[in-house]
Design an enzyme around this catalytic site. Sequence first.
Site, PDB file in Angstrom:
ATOM      1  CE  LYS A 124      -2.072  -9.920   3.391  1.00  0.00           C
ATOM      2  NZ  LYS A 124      -1.398  -8.646   3.477  1.00  0.00           N
ATOM      3  CD  GLU A 208      -6.794 -12.492   8.670  1.00  0.00           C
ATOM      4  OE1 GLU A 208      -7.551 -11.509   8.536  1.00  0.00           O
ATOM      5  OE2 GLU A 208      -5.563 -12.416   8.617  1.00  0.00           O
ATOM      6  CG  HIS A 243     -10.192  -4.916   1.547  1.00  0.00           C
ATOM      7  ND1 HIS A 243     -10.933  -4.989   2.701  1.00  0.00           N
ATOM      8  CD2 HIS A 243     -10.776  -5.773   0.672  1.00  0.00           C
ATOM      9  CE1 HIS A 243     -11.910  -5.866   2.533  1.00  0.00           C
ATOM     10  NE2 HIS A 243     -11.841  -6.346   1.309  1.00  0.00           N
ATOM     11  NE  ARG A 299       4.787  -1.679   2.232  1.00  0.00           N
ATOM     12  CZ  ARG A 299       3.685  -0.968   2.388  1.00  0.00           C
ATOM     13  NH1 ARG A 299       3.749   0.330   2.572  1.00  0.00           N
ATOM     14  NH2 ARG A 299       2.501  -1.540   2.378  1.00  0.00           N
TER      15      ARG A 299
HETATM   16  P1  ADP Z   1      -3.005  -5.696   2.559  1.00  0.00           P
HETATM   17  O1  ADP Z   1      -1.735  -6.447   2.507  1.00  0.00           O
HETATM   18  O2  ADP Z   1      -3.716  -5.668   1.270  1.00  0.00           O
HETATM   19  O3  ADP Z   1      -2.835  -4.366   3.218  1.00  0.00           O
HETATM   20  P2  ADP Z   1      -4.351  -6.502   5.016  1.00  0.00           P
HETATM   21  O4  ADP Z   1      -4.314  -7.871   5.606  1.00  0.00           O
HETATM   22  O5  ADP Z   1      -3.568  -5.471   5.711  1.00  0.00           O
HETATM   23  O6  ADP Z   1      -3.943  -6.592   3.490  1.00  0.00           O
HETATM   24  O7  ADP Z   1      -5.859  -6.067   4.934  1.00  0.00           O
HETATM   25  C1  ADP Z   1      -6.266  -4.921   4.260  1.00  0.00           C
HETATM   26  C2  ADP Z   1      -7.550  -4.397   4.871  1.00  0.00           C
HETATM   27  O8  ADP Z   1      -8.588  -5.363   4.815  1.00  0.00           O
HETATM   28  C3  ADP Z   1      -7.446  -4.026   6.325  1.00  0.00           C
HETATM   29  O9  ADP Z   1      -6.985  -2.711   6.484  1.00  0.00           O
HETATM   30  C4  ADP Z   1      -8.857  -4.196   6.823  1.00  0.00           C
HETATM   31  O10 ADP Z   1      -9.635  -3.054   6.508  1.00  0.00           O
HETATM   32  C5  ADP Z   1      -9.362  -5.333   5.989  1.00  0.00           C
HETATM   33  N1  ADP Z   1      -9.217  -6.596   6.732  1.00  0.00           N
HETATM   34  C6  ADP Z   1      -8.128  -7.385   6.744  1.00  0.00           C
HETATM   35  N2  ADP Z   1      -8.324  -8.465   7.515  1.00  0.00           N
HETATM   36  C7  ADP Z   1      -9.570  -8.354   8.013  1.00  0.00           C
HETATM   37  C8  ADP Z   1     -10.382  -9.166   8.866  1.00  0.00           C
HETATM   38  N3  ADP Z   1      -9.946 -10.317   9.353  1.00  0.00           N
HETATM   39  N4  ADP Z   1     -11.617  -8.750   9.155  1.00  0.00           N
HETATM   40  C9  ADP Z   1     -12.089  -7.597   8.644  1.00  0.00           C
HETATM   41  N5  ADP Z   1     -11.392  -6.804   7.827  1.00  0.00           N
HETATM   42  C10 ADP Z   1     -10.146  -7.169   7.505  1.00  0.00           C
HETATM   43  P1  ADP Z   2       0.234   1.293   3.109  1.00  0.00           P
HETATM   44  O1  ADP Z   2       0.029   0.074   3.946  1.00  0.00           O
HETATM   45  O2  ADP Z   2       1.558   1.932   3.181  1.00  0.00           O
HETATM   46  O3  ADP Z   2      -0.885   2.215   3.175  1.00  0.00           O
HETATM   47  P2  ADP Z   2      -0.740   0.238   0.670  1.00  0.00           P
HETATM   48  O4  ADP Z   2      -1.184  -1.144   0.994  1.00  0.00           O
HETATM   49  O5  ADP Z   2      -1.759   1.266   0.437  1.00  0.00           O
HETATM   50  O6  ADP Z   2       0.324   0.680   1.716  1.00  0.00           O
HETATM   51  O7  ADP Z   2       0.263   0.190  -0.558  1.00  0.00           O
HETATM   52  C1  ADP Z   2       1.183   1.188  -0.788  1.00  0.00           C
HETATM   53  C2  ADP Z   2       1.465   1.255  -2.241  1.00  0.00           C
HETATM   54  O8  ADP Z   2       2.157   0.126  -2.658  1.00  0.00           O
HETATM   55  C3  ADP Z   2       0.216   1.305  -3.081  1.00  0.00           C
HETATM   56  O9  ADP Z   2       0.505   2.109  -4.185  1.00  0.00           O
HETATM   57  C4  ADP Z   2      -0.018  -0.135  -3.463  1.00  0.00           C
HETATM   58  O10 ADP Z   2      -0.711  -0.216  -4.686  1.00  0.00           O
HETATM   59  C5  ADP Z   2       1.402  -0.618  -3.569  1.00  0.00           C
HETATM   60  N1  ADP Z   2       1.592  -1.995  -3.159  1.00  0.00           N
HETATM   61  C6  ADP Z   2       1.330  -2.548  -1.981  1.00  0.00           C
HETATM   62  N2  ADP Z   2       1.720  -3.814  -1.959  1.00  0.00           N
HETATM   63  C7  ADP Z   2       2.230  -4.088  -3.163  1.00  0.00           C
HETATM   64  C8  ADP Z   2       2.820  -5.237  -3.760  1.00  0.00           C
HETATM   65  N3  ADP Z   2       2.948  -6.371  -3.112  1.00  0.00           N
HETATM   66  N4  ADP Z   2       3.258  -5.144  -5.023  1.00  0.00           N
HETATM   67  C9  ADP Z   2       3.146  -3.995  -5.688  1.00  0.00           C
HETATM   68  N5  ADP Z   2       2.613  -2.882  -5.175  1.00  0.00           N
HETATM   69  C10 ADP Z   2       2.151  -2.922  -3.926  1.00  0.00           C
HETATM   70 MG    MG Z   3      -2.241  -4.017   5.084  1.00  0.00          MG
END
Ligand code: ADP
Ligand code: ADP
Ligand code: MG
Length: 667
Positions: A124, A208, A243, A299
């Site tokens: 990120k 953030e 999240h 992906r």
């Molecule tokens: P992940 O890799 O777990 O998907 P993300 O950075 O995409 O992590 O964040 C997951 C979720 O957390 C987002 O879909 C959003 O709902 C929340 N989120 C992430 N960043 C922020 C932010 N700066 N402010 C508020 N909510 C956030």
């Molecule tokens: P999407 O952004 O496609 O909705 P999610 O963040 O919900 O994806 O994750 C998709 C799937 O992959 C979930 O089953 C989550 O638990 C798994 N997942 C996401 N990131 C990782 C990671 N870095 N390592 C292992 N599993 C992951």
């Molecule tokens: Mg995400």
Amino acid sequence: MDRSKLYRRFRTLLIANRGEIACRVIRTARAMGLRTVAVYSEADREAMHVALADEAVLLGPARARDSYLNVERLIGAARKTGAEAVHPGYGFLSENAEFAQACFDAGLVFVGPTAAMMTAMGSKSGSKALMEKAGVPLVPGYHGEAQDDATLAKAAEKVGFPILVKASAGGGGRGMRIVRSVDELAPAIVSAKREAKAAFGDDRMLIEKYVDNPRHIEVQIVGDSHGNLLSLFERECTLQRRHQKVIEEAPSPTLNAAQRETVCAAARKAAGAVNYVGAGTIEFVSDGKDVFFIEMNTRLQVEHPVTELITGIDLVEWQLRVAFGEALPLKQDQIKLNGHAVEARVYAENPTKNFMPSVGKISTWRLPAETGGLRIDAGYREGDAVSPYYDAMLAKMIAWAPTREVAIERLNRGLEESDVRGIVSNIPFLSALMTHPKVRANAIDTGFIERELAVLTQAPPAPGELELCAAVAAVINNERQAAQADANSPWQTFGWMPVGRRQRNFTFRVGHGPEQKVVLNYGSGPSTLVIGERELAFAIAPRDGGFDLTLDGVKSSVAAVIDGHELYLRTRNGRFDLHWVDPFGGETEEQAGADKIAAPLPGTVVAVLAEEGAKLEKGAPILTLEVMKMEQTLRAPYAGVLKSIKCKVGDIVQEGIELAVVEPSGE
Ligand code: ADP
Ligand code: ADP
Ligand code: MG
């Protein structure tokens, strides 16, 4: 690097994943004429994706580290089967640059971006630095190299609370903490680091600004190896828990056409910054007005079907064609948005127990047909086991319609018509979400589910007259069907009604609630059900998964599953779990020969509880029968001596057969 080495035509595809996404990829690969290879762990020998593929290779033990995350074994499986390409699905190794590189080094086509693109966009922090340069709007924050406490604390102060501490390598909502004041900061960093280290082997953090009441909006993009890059509109995934997305839809109901174009252009700019190849998603948070880049997922995403349904494009097909080295078949202005799609993630988990995952065998798996705008991407079937080793998502249900309102209605109807038993599923919870007025009005933010949890996990209504009658009908219908399945059953000749019976009493209970009684009257005229003072005429007509019950002149369909004493019913009023209390006890049955110790229904003798010659009190247990998976103990009708036992454990006995003789003690 010469891209023709990376992307070229292949005929055999290995899917380095499991569950619904492996099944989903196999479906399209097969339609494109490819040979498919599944991989599996010891826990997944009988899994659906293994059955669907042309070939399958055992990777190793259940633990993901020894199977689905084991690069060496995956490459070995490709070698063994002559696979020329690897589709990583999502999760597992899908965003692992070393895996993409290992595939390339082994001469395999990796269906996805290059390792270099993944490295650039995978963290990120790294991707935010890139986006900053490309002029994509970011959430204010810190994504630098220095990770000491003082630097992080200073950055947090500068950004201003509330902030989000986030694992740079994070995914699936893990390694993330909201911090609302300076004294919460240090412990939040410690625990987020610990979680990130364990989950991703990397504890670098970024900070953030926490966008209050945020929405999650993301854009699907696809690039090819000829320099073409397209956006396929956006999805809104604001309904989240911890999240993690729960419901996703496309297009976003929050954006107008101008905002849509702005966010899509920003996404193209973001992906263009690395000349992206393959399917990917640019994720943004929005305060309702502006959007800010948060990360890129390099992906296919879980929620890709909603995009497929509004564009008519098969994203897996496009992924494979890009991997073949083809140019994308459409230009940006040829991609049209049609209607609205909503997806719900069906999990084996218990929403009333803090969403604890549920493991076990799926004894009932009834999902509606994929017609009328409904699509189901499943990774499980009836009889499959849900193991504790992997993500508990069972399937996705997706509905398309010309408008959002109708798409939601269709999805909800599909959920309501689904019966999954054996494990606990979140289906009723998803239904509650889809019927919530604020969801329908799009008056939501990412905190909605947490705030509304009590409403969304409300206990089901108490059974009423319809449900009590349906419970009796379910038992009768089940007995009838069991009798029909058994051609030798005496019921074949007598019909389902045991001769000589006039009345049968039923008692039901929900949990530890009060007992509720229904009397079934049958004689020469039409049968009736009596509840309290009410006597109701009824009729039952069996149908798939249940029956039509006509009660007091109104016909309605009832879905029913009977598992021992447990009845599971779905009526027009909702879902009901009823316990059938001691179904054979205290009945005024067997008017003729009430003293006879005979099998009341066809069954198996499972225990003999008294010895011949024993002196028995009235009501003393003599033997136990198993009838349709329920145990029933036959008891002495009066005090006496057990003269003979005419059966032994294991005997299959027909209805009416005398099983024991008790000689009354003459008082
Ligand atoms: P992940 O890799 O777990 O998907 P993300 O950075 O995409 O992590 O964040 C997951 C979720 O957390 C987002 O879909 C959003 O709902 C929340 N989120 C992430 N960043 C922020 C932010 N700066 N402010 C508020 N909510 C956030
Ligand atoms: P999407 O952004 O496609 O909705 P999610 O963040 O919900 O994806 O994750 C998709 C799937 O992959 C979930 O089953 C989550 O638990 C798994 N997942 C996401 N990131 C990782 C990671 N870095 N390592 C292992 N599993 C992951
Ligand atoms: Mg995400």
